[in-house]
Design a protein around this motif. Structure first.
Motif, short mmCIF file in Angstrom:
data_model
loop_
_atom_site.label_atom_id
_atom_site.label_comp_id
_atom_site.label_asym_id
_atom_site.label_seq_id
_atom_site.Cartn_x
_atom_site.Cartn_y
_atom_site.Cartn_z
N ALA A 100 25.25 72.92 16.29
CA ALA A 100 26.63 72.41 16.86
C ALA A 100 26.44 71.14 17.30
O ALA A 100 25.18 70.50 17.62
CB ALA A 100 27.09 73.43 17.94
N SER A 101 27.37 70.22 17.18
CA SER A 101 27.01 68.77 17.89
C SER A 101 28.03 68.43 18.91
O SER A 101 29.52 69.01 18.67
CB SER A 101 26.98 67.75 16.74
N SER A 102 28.03 67.36 19.58
CA SER A 102 29.23 67.05 20.47
C SER A 102 28.96 65.66 20.77
O SER A 102 27.66 65.01 20.76
CB SER A 102 29.17 67.98 21.90
N PRO A 103 30.01 65.09 21.01
CA PRO A 103 29.91 63.25 21.17
C PRO A 103 29.57 63.25 22.52
O PRO A 103 29.88 63.81 23.39
CB PRO A 103 31.41 62.94 20.97
N ALA A 104 29.04 61.78 22.95
CA ALA A 104 28.68 61.45 24.16
C ALA A 104 29.76 61.70 25.31
O ALA A 104 30.90 61.26 24.99
CB ALA A 104 28.18 60.06 24.06
N GLY A 105 29.39 62.24 26.45
CA GLY A 105 30.31 62.25 27.45
C GLY A 105 31.32 63.48 27.07
O GLY A 105 32.30 63.62 28.30
N GLN A 106 31.42 64.20 26.15
CA GLN A 106 32.05 65.41 26.05
C GLN A 106 31.52 66.81 25.95
O GLN A 106 30.54 66.80 25.52
CB GLN A 106 33.18 65.30 24.69
N TYR A 107 32.23 67.77 26.38
CA TYR A 107 31.58 69.05 26.45
C TYR A 107 31.96 69.79 25.24
O TYR A 107 31.29 71.04 25.04
CB TYR A 107 32.07 69.89 27.79
N GLU A 108 32.73 69.65 24.50
CA GLU A 108 33.06 70.44 23.29
C GLU A 108 32.20 70.38 22.18
O GLU A 108 31.67 69.47 21.67
CB GLU A 108 34.46 69.85 22.96
N GLN A 109 31.58 71.53 21.95
CA GLN A 109 30.49 71.49 20.90
C GLN A 109 31.32 72.25 19.44
O GLN A 109 31.99 72.94 19.52
CB GLN A 109 29.65 72.76 21.33
N TYR A 110 31.00 71.30 18.35
CA TYR A 110 31.55 71.68 17.05
C TYR A 110 30.75 72.28 16.33
O TYR A 110 29.42 71.74 16.04
CB TYR A 110 32.11 70.19 16.41
N PHE A 111 30.79 73.49 15.90
CA PHE A 111 29.73 74.19 15.13
C PHE A 111 29.75 74.25 13.48
O PHE A 111 30.83 74.08 12.88
CB PHE A 111 29.88 75.66 15.18
N GLY A 112 28.67 74.25 12.98
CA GLY A 112 28.45 74.38 11.33
C GLY A 112 28.85 75.54 11.02
O GLY A 112 28.76 76.66 11.83
N PRO A 113 28.78 76.13 9.63
CA PRO A 113 29.10 77.37 8.88
C PRO A 113 27.80 78.04 9.45
O PRO A 113 27.77 79.50 9.06
CB PRO A 113 29.12 77.03 7.68
N GLY A 114 26.51 77.76 9.59
CA GLY A 114 25.42 78.44 9.70
C GLY A 114 24.43 78.61 8.47
O GLY A 114 25.10 78.49 7.42
N THR A 115 23.35 78.89 8.98
CA THR A 115 22.63 79.45 7.80
C THR A 115 21.92 80.81 7.91
O THR A 115 21.60 81.30 8.97
CB THR A 115 21.07 78.72 7.69
N ARG A 116 22.25 81.74 6.79
CA ARG A 116 21.87 83.20 7.15
C ARG A 116 20.47 83.24 6.61
O ARG A 116 20.33 83.11 5.32
CB ARG A 116 22.93 83.93 6.26
N LEU A 117 19.56 83.52 7.60
CA LEU A 117 17.99 83.74 7.16
C LEU A 117 17.86 85.23 7.05
O LEU A 117 18.20 85.77 8.12
CB LEU A 117 17.25 83.29 8.11
N THR A 118 17.31 85.64 6.03
CA THR A 118 16.73 86.89 5.79
C THR A 118 15.39 86.95 5.65
O THR A 118 14.87 86.51 4.64
CB THR A 118 17.51 87.56 4.65
N VAL A 119 14.73 87.74 6.34
CA VAL A 119 13.00 87.99 6.15
C VAL A 119 12.61 89.11 5.59
O VAL A 119 13.16 90.35 6.19
CB VAL A 119 12.43 87.53 7.26
N THR A 120 12.13 89.36 4.30
CA THR A 120 12.09 90.74 3.69
C THR A 120 10.36 91.06 3.86
O THR A 120 9.81 90.36 4.26
CB THR A 120 12.16 90.41 2.16
#
Lengths: 111, 113
Positions: free
Chosen positions: B93-113
């Motif tokens: 997630a990222s947020s601009p300076a001075g703001q609290y709202e966090q914007y999320f990415g779609p994620g990476t699904r990690l699978t360890v076999t």
């Protein structure tokens, strides 16, 4: 550490029905976020509440913050299948920039 | 504008291998966060960057996990000697300076076999 408890864990409603999801904090809330998540996707920001008694609305979704009860509620009016997903509440852990999240409420809306 | 992007979207690796997960924040956002989400759980904080420096890495589970943000933009989460318990969706997630709202990415699904 702060914990957020969401209820119910899951909810199945018929399209058109109203519903409420609750989020209760173990500690004082300094701000409360509501996010929506669909499978395989990231979190979509819905709204942030900062002050006790604050109420915000976005389309048919309304959220309120009760500081005294350390609780927030999310209310959906006339639910639609597009509202289906996992609703997550998050709050800043006092004095830090990191968000603590509840486990989520899975909402299913049947047409 | 472009949102937070994460690559790869899915990663399958064998136990003991090394992996790198990449996050491209929204342009101009100074703060960047990594979270980990296990099935049926909410996201769990890992590390937070303000600019190039890690302002809070208290959520990293152990020394196999490391993250960098050398130029204050793109960040890489690195996991050494992966274990099956590392399997999860890793969110940025990222947020601009001075703001609290966090914007999320779609994620990476990690699978360890």
């Amino acid at each position: 550490s702060q914990e957020l408890e969401q209820s119910p864990q899951s909810l199945i409603v018929q399209e058109g029905k109203n519903l409420t999801i609750n989020c209760t904090s173990s500690k004082t809330l300094y701000g409360l976020y509501w996010y929506k998540q669909k499978y395989g996707e990231g979190l979509i920001f819905l709204m942030m509440l900062q002050k006790g008694g604050e109420e915000k609305s976005h389309e048919k979704i309304t959220a309120k913050l009760d500081e005294k009860k350390q609780q927030s509620s999310l209310h959906i009016t006339a639910s639609q299948p597009s509202h289906a997903g996992i609703y997550l509440c998050g709050a800043f852990q006092g004095g830090s920039e990191k968000l603590v999240f509840g486990k989520g409420t899975k909402l299913t809306v049947n047409p | 504008g472009a949102g937070v992007s994460q690559t790869p979207s899915n990663k399958v690796t064998e136990k003991g291998k090394y992996v790198e997960l990449r996050c491209d924040p929204i342009s101009g956002h100074t703060a960047l966060y990594w979270y980990r989400q296990s099935l049926g759980q909410g996201p769990e904080f890992l590390i937070y960057f303000q600019g190039t420096g890690a302002a809070d890495d208290s959520g990293l589970p152990n020394d196999r996990f490391f993250a960098v943000r050398p130029e204050g933009s793109v960040s890489t989460l690195k996991i050494q000697r992966t274990e099956r318990g590392d399997s999860a969706v890793y969110l940025c997630a990222s947020s601009p300076a001075g703001q609290y709202e966090q914007y999320f990415g779609p994620g990476t699904r990690l699978t360890v076999t």
